[in-house]
Design a protein around this motif. Structure first.
Motif, PDB file in Angstrom:
ATOM      1  N   ASN A   9       0.824  -1.158   0.024  1.00  0.00           N
ATOM      2  CA  ASN A   9       0.191   0.058   0.108  1.00  0.00           C
ATOM      3  C   ASN A   9       0.976   1.298  -0.132  1.00  0.00           C
ATOM      4  N   HIS A  10       0.500   2.226  -0.571  1.00  0.00           N
ATOM      5  CA  HIS A  10       1.007   3.673  -0.612  1.00  0.00           C
ATOM      6  C   HIS A  10       0.912   4.463   0.754  1.00  0.00           C
ATOM      7  N   TRP A  11       1.699   5.508   0.985  1.00  0.00           N
ATOM      8  CA  TRP A  11       1.688   6.209   2.075  1.00  0.00           C
ATOM      9  C   TRP A  11       2.186   7.378   1.733  1.00  0.00           C
ATOM     10  N   LEU A  12       2.032   8.513   2.877  1.00  0.00           N
ATOM     11  CA  LEU A  12       2.420   9.881   2.687  1.00  0.00           C
ATOM     12  C   LEU A  12       2.511  10.296   4.163  1.00  0.00           C
ATOM     13  N   GLU A  13       4.140  10.612   4.762  1.00  0.00           N
ATOM     14  CA  GLU A  13       4.337  11.218   5.825  1.00  0.00           C
ATOM     15  C   GLU A  13       4.594  12.599   5.713  1.00  0.00           C
ATOM     16  N   LEU A  14       4.206  13.467   6.813  1.00  0.00           N
ATOM     17  CA  LEU A  14       4.060  14.778   6.832  1.00  0.00           C
ATOM     18  C   LEU A  14       4.707  15.395   8.100  1.00  0.00           C
ATOM     19  N   ASP A  15       5.778  16.128   7.725  1.00  0.00           N
ATOM     20  CA  ASP A  15       6.225  17.021   9.133  1.00  0.00           C
ATOM     21  C   ASP A  15       5.824  18.400   8.869  1.00  0.00           C
ATOM     22  N   LEU A  16       5.129  19.021   9.762  1.00  0.00           N
ATOM     23  CA  LEU A  16       4.646  20.188   9.917  1.00  0.00           C
ATOM     24  C   LEU A  16       5.569  21.166  10.796  1.00  0.00           C
ATOM     25  N   VAL A  17       5.520  22.484  10.316  1.00  0.00           N
ATOM     26  CA  VAL A  17       6.407  23.685  10.920  1.00  0.00           C
ATOM     27  C   VAL A  17       5.284  24.659  10.736  1.00  0.00           C
ATOM     28  N   GLY A  18       4.969  25.310  12.282  1.00  0.00           N
ATOM     29  CA  GLY A  18       4.231  26.324  12.557  1.00  0.00           C
ATOM     30  C   GLY A  18       5.195  27.634  12.246  1.00  0.00           C
ATOM     31  N   VAL A  19       4.490  28.720  11.645  1.00  0.00           N
ATOM     32  CA  VAL A  19       4.949  30.074  11.507  1.00  0.00           C
ATOM     33  C   VAL A  19       4.426  30.812  12.648  1.00  0.00           C
ATOM     34  N   VAL A  20       2.906  31.148  12.198  1.00  0.00           N
ATOM     35  CA  VAL A  20       2.213  32.205  13.128  1.00  0.00           C
ATOM     36  C   VAL A  20       1.751  31.147  14.477  1.00  0.00           C
ATOM     37  N   SER A  21       1.621  29.902  13.967  1.00  0.00           N
ATOM     38  CA  SER A  21       1.085  28.705  15.244  1.00  0.00           C
ATOM     39  C   SER A  21       2.555  28.399  15.761  1.00  0.00           C
ATOM     40  N   ASN A  22       2.325  27.587  16.908  1.00  0.00           N
ATOM     41  CA  ASN A  22       3.530  27.122  17.497  1.00  0.00           C
ATOM     42  C   ASN A  22       4.410  26.331  16.724  1.00  0.00           C
ATOM     43  N   ARG A  23       5.825  26.501  16.865  1.00  0.00           N
ATOM     44  CA  ARG A  23       6.666  25.957  15.291  1.00  0.00           C
ATOM     45  C   ARG A  23       6.583  24.203  15.411  1.00  0.00           C
ATOM     46  N   SER A  24       6.208  23.603  16.634  1.00  0.00           N
ATOM     47  CA  SER A  24       5.998  22.201  16.591  1.00  0.00           C
ATOM     48  C   SER A  24       4.856  21.663  15.853  1.00  0.00           C
ATOM     49  N   ALA A  25       3.739  22.668  15.631  1.00  0.00           N
ATOM     50  CA  ALA A  25       2.782  22.393  15.023  1.00  0.00           C
ATOM     51  C   ALA A  25       1.614  21.490  15.789  1.00  0.00           C
ATOM     52  N   ILE A  26       1.765  21.455  16.960  1.00  0.00           N
ATOM     53  CA  ILE A  26       0.971  20.698  17.964  1.00  0.00           C
ATOM     54  C   ILE A  26      -0.244  21.318  18.026  1.00  0.00           C
ATOM     55  N   GLY A  27      -1.323  20.289  17.511  1.00  0.00           N
ATOM     56  CA  GLY A  27      -2.895  20.787  17.360  1.00  0.00           C
ATOM     57  C   GLY A  27      -3.034  21.178  15.936  1.00  0.00           C
TER      58      GLY A  27
END
Length: 570
Positions: free
Chosen positions: A379-397
């Motif tokens: 099966n195929h997959w996609l992994e995403l790392d999020l970087v907040g700018v206005v939001s917290n940098r960890s993108a938690i939430g």
């Protein structure tokens, strides 16, 4: 029970069980137990937290014990190194540990909960150096169990909720500059026999709500904004079992977060979110496992587009439950997945970067186990790392919705979940037979919504808030661009940006406003190796003073992109 800590655990031989009785028609998961040191630590373990503390693109691991804790660096190729040094080798009675970039300086910091001794906040200074910066209420000395990060007030930085066992829980508001304030009020000060907490926006109103498990009735606290929380009552959601771990996950792909609760010695519960503060217990079949439930974690181990469930039990066999759709789950536990040690915390991540989820299991007084996923489902997959700018940098939430092959899924970046543990901050989506994600929609804690279309599968991507940069592959494991936080922050007239290069490289440093518009270019040329300081007089490209507000400095060097937030006040 594992949380009581009233007596030393009874040590038992760690049985790696082979296949358990099941119908021949039920396919079995394929996992390999990796127990070589330091992964096979046999301390009195409680929690595990995955996080890329050194920014090299792979996931490292912090393990808590009733005794010295461990920081285990992922060196790639299946190799791990114990790099624990003071103060991370804290020898108190460790509970949860959770990663987040609390100071928005571009690297992950760590909060550690201790039982009846002071909790600790460790600031990541880069190069593997951590400093104990505990101050104010963060050093709580209650009967600490768990903690979870979230930006509950949506001000752009992460706050922290602390769970205590039999003493009041606490909410610590992040005021910036390393200062946290005790903002506990109303039902947040729950003084039940607390074991764990997990944040999730169950009512889809844009702010994180809080679920607390107690050794007795649990609590759902709805975030009403302005620091006010309301207890949501009802038998279904306030399960009265001996609650241990809990985890939010949209198991039925209907666009809202459901909840699974692990109970110790009584039946676990799957609680379906029906919207409008209505919940229904829909526990059937193996979901009602009556083992000594502790850890619980959602993850799509077979990449088929729905969330499966791994359960840890204390002294009874663990379980992997495959989601077959329509509310049906099948126990497909086999081999090392059925570990019958004193299971406590569990956490998913793709530690080897092969596109499927692996899981780390913590045992109390017996060897921990990294369960490597060898299914190779195709099966195929996609992994995403999020970087907040206005939001917290960890993108938690942050919430991500991925639509592919006619299936729409949501996941949220979590600052702590399950039992004293934390899955990776990287979101992993299974796409089934779809080779392309038709759409990816990111709703950030700030309320900003970013949309992407036609993203090819089978890769790991970094998404940065406001679309300041195009979607690109995650940074390579080459020499890193090192950044210091802009100072002073907030700034009243001039700010200094500092960065370091391991070798000469072209550097572009640009300031943007909150709408993503160009304000000023501070650097655009080749710089030598070493540390450099670039001043900004808080003026735009025409030389005019900028007004008060939020600005972002975007660094581009060594094929890496980083962003820092700066507040200008007048």
């Amino acid at each position: 029970m594992p949380h009581a800590r009233a007596a030393q655990p009874i040590l038992a031989f760690l049985a790696i069980l082979v296949a358990f009785a099941s119908s021949p028609s039920v396919s079995r998961a394929q996992f390999t137990a990796v127990t070589k040191n330091p992964l096979g630590d046999n301390g009195s373990g409680f929690g595990a937290a995955w996080g890329d503390y050194d920014g090299d693109g792979d996931l490292d691991l912090y393990v808590t014990n009733d005794g010295p804790n461990l920081l285990i660096r992922n060196d790639g190729g299946g190799n791990f190194t114990d790099v624990t040094s003071s103060p991370l080798n804290n020898g108190d009675n460790g509970g949860a540990a959770v990663w987040a970039d609390y100071d928005d300086d571009g690297d992950l910091d760590l909060y550690l909960v201790n039982y009846l001794t002071a909790n600790r906040l460790f600031q990541n200074g880069g190069a593997g150096v951590f400093t104990d910066v505990t101050s104010g209420p963060l050093g709580d000395t209650g009967a600490g169990q768990s903690a979870a990060w979230a930006d509950y007030d949506l001000d752009g930085d992460v706050d922290l909720y602390l769970v205590n066992y039999g003493t009041p829980n606490k909410l610590f508001q992040n005021d910036g500059g390393g200062v946290f304030t005790d903002a506990t009020s109303g039902p947040l000060a729950d003084a039940g026999w607390g074991l764990a907490a997990t944040w999730g926006d169950y009512d889809n109103d844009g702010d994180p709500d809080l679920y607390i498990t107690n050794d007795g009735p649990n609590r759902l606290l709805r975030n009403d904004g302005g620091g006010a929380f309301t207890r949501v009552t009802g038998l279904a959601i306030e399960d009265g079992g001996a609650g241990q771990g809990a985890a939010w996950g949209d198991y039925d792909n209907d666009g809202d977060l459901d909840l699974y609760v692990a109970n110790y010695g009584t039946a676990n519960k799957l609680i379906r979110n029906d919207g409008g503060n209505a919940f229904t217990q829909v526990t059937t079949g193996p979901l009602g496992d009556r083992g000594n439930g502790t850890g619980v974690a959602w993850g799509d181990y077979d990449n088929d587009g729905d969330l499966d469930l791994y359960l840890a039990n204390y002294g009874t066999e663990n379980r992997l439950l495959r989601n077959d759709g329509g509310g049906v789950f099948t126990a497909i536990t086999s081999g090392p997945l059925g570990d019958a040690g004193n299971g406590t915390g569990v956490a998913w991540c793709d530690y080897d970067g092969d596109g499927d989820l692996d899981i780390y299991l913590v045992n109390d007084g017996q060897s921990n186990v990294l369960l490597q996923n060898d299914l190779a489902s195709g099966n195929h997959w996609l992994e995403l790392d999020l970087v907040g700018v206005v939001s917290n940098r960890s993108a938690i939430g942050a919430r991500v919705r991925v639509a592919a092959g006619g299936v729409s899924q949501i996941q949220e970046v979590s600052g702590g979940s399950g039992y004293m543990s934390q899955n990776s901050l990287t979101l992993e989506f299974g796409l089934g037979a779809a080779a392309t994600a038709d759409s990816v929609i990111v709703t950030w804690p700030s309320g900003i919504v970013d949309r992407y279309t036609a993203l090819g599968a089978d890769r790991r991507l970094t998404l940065i808030e406001l679309n300041l940069v195009a979607v690109g592959e995650s940074p390579s494991r080459g020499p890193a661009l090192a950044l210091a936080a802009p100072a002073p922050n907030p700034s009243r007239g001039e700010a200094l940006f500092r960065f370091a290069l391991p070798r000469a490289a072209h550097v572009r440093l640009v300031v943007y406003d909150v709408q993503g518009r160009h304000v000023a270019t501070l650097a655009d040329g080749t710089w030598p190796s070493g540390w450099h300081t670039v001043p900004w007089a808080c003026r735009d490209a025409r030389g005019a003073r900028v007004g008060a507000g939020i600005f972002f400095a975007k660094y581009e060097a060594l094929e890496q992109v980083r962003t820092h937030k700066l507040i200008v006040v007048r």
